[in-house]
Design an enzyme around this catalytic site. Structure first.
Site, PDB file in Angstrom:
ATOM      1  N   TYR A   1       3.032   4.861   0.688  1.00  8.31           N
ATOM      2  CA  TYR A   1       3.582   5.557   1.735  1.00  8.31           C
ATOM      3  C   TYR A   1       2.390   6.417   2.551  1.00  8.31           C
ATOM      4  CZ  TYR A   1       7.743   4.145  -0.638  1.00  8.31           C
ATOM      5  OH  TYR A   1       8.754   3.077  -1.085  1.00  8.31           O
TER       6      TYR A   1
ATOM      7  N   PHE B   1       6.635   2.166  -4.561  1.00 10.44           N
ATOM      8  CA  PHE B   1       7.852   2.399  -4.251  1.00 10.44           C
ATOM      9  C   PHE B   1       8.613   3.774  -4.460  1.00 10.44           C
ATOM     10  CE2 PHE B   1       7.723  -2.413  -4.876  1.00 10.44           C
ATOM     11  CZ  PHE B   1       8.181  -2.715  -3.576  1.00 10.44           C
TER      12      PHE B   1
ATOM     13  N   ASP C   1       0.711  -1.221  -0.175  1.00 10.94           N
ATOM     14  CA  ASP C   1       0.144  -0.134  -0.004  1.00 10.94           C
ATOM     15  C   ASP C   1       0.810   1.299   0.068  1.00 10.94           C
ATOM     16  OD1 ASP C   1      -0.963   0.469   3.384  1.00 10.94           O
ATOM     17  OD2 ASP C   1       0.787  -0.048   2.637  1.00 10.94           O
TER      18      ASP C   1
ATOM     19  N   HIS D   1      11.848  -9.218   0.062  1.00 12.83           N
ATOM     20  CA  HIS D   1      11.380  -7.983  -0.093  1.00 12.83           C
ATOM     21  C   HIS D   1      12.609  -7.086   0.110  1.00 12.83           C
ATOM     22  CE1 HIS D   1       9.442  -3.816   0.422  1.00 12.83           C
ATOM     23  NE2 HIS D   1       8.363  -4.496  -0.114  1.00 12.83           N
TER      24      HIS D   1
END
Length: 224
Positions: free
Chosen positions: A61, A72, A59, A180
């Site tokens: 920031y 990102f 989701d 990740h």
């Protein structure tokens, strides 16, 4: 095929009224990221027919001046998020690129769909818009890219992204996966995974133009 047609197919199968009502209430009474005009920026910057690579995030920031609709990526003058810093470290190690801007708009314009699985979030509350309907929408988007395209690179970092493999026809697309890039996991297999060169090697092998992952002169010029 255009995103408008894809969205029409999705909305013909699913009723998102409750989600839209919830978002209307949230944007009216709370601080929500990204700005309303940027919720669908990933689709605005990467036309459906231009998609070559899909990078899945979770989701947006949830801090000020960060989210602008691309997974990102943060707005040009924002502080670097830790995951993005690790993505850039791997990029430098993988293909020798050094990027200065935390804004990934140029990747989007190169055909990289930077898709979060949830597209909005309340300020300061990670995952606060989970399970309101976004996952249904973005699952359908992933499936549409898989169904209507051939030879797409899906870059899946971490378990939540890798759970989406079931939506992808792996017989005609390339899957690149690792842990990740978060500081919590990057040292367990993200560093050294070479996702950028692997993606380009695959694209070249199927006759497509590779992605320019390096920063170009226009990167960061426009606010998201």
């Amino acid at each position: 095929m255009e995103w408008s047609q894809v969205f029409h197919e999705i909305t013909s199968r699913h009723d998102f009224k409750d989600m839209h009502d919830f978002l209307e209430q949230q944007y009216t009474t709370e601080i929500v990221y990204p700005e309303r005009k940027n919720i669908y920026q990933a689709f605005d910057l990467t036309p459906f027919e231009d998609v070559k690579v899909v990078i899945l995030g979770q989701d947006p920031y949830h801090g000020p001046n960060q989210a602008h609709g691309l997974a990102f990526s943060v707005q040009p003058n924002a502080k670097f998020p830790p995951s993005l810093r690790n993505m850039y470290k791997e990029l430098a190690d993988d293909i020798g690129c050094t990027r200065q801007s935390p804004h990934l708009q140029d990747w989007a314009k190169e055909g990289v769909l930077l898709l979060n699985t949830v597209l909005t979030v309340r300020k300061g509350e990670a995952h606060s818009h989970r399970n309101i309907g976004w996952e249904t929408f973005t699952d359908e988007v992933i499936q549409a890219v898989s169904n209507y395209h051939e030879h797409i690179v899906f870059i899946l970092w971490g378990k939540p992204a890798q759970q989406k493999i079931k939506l992808i026809d792996t017989t005609k697309h390339c899957i690149i996966k690792s842990v990740h890039p978060s500081p919590l996991s990057a040292y367990r297999g993200f560093f050294g995974s070479k996702p950028y060169s692997k993606a380009n090697d695959y694209l070249i092998s199927v006759g497509k133009t590779p992605v320019n992952w390096c920063e170009n002169e226009s990167a960061g010029d426009e606010n998201g």
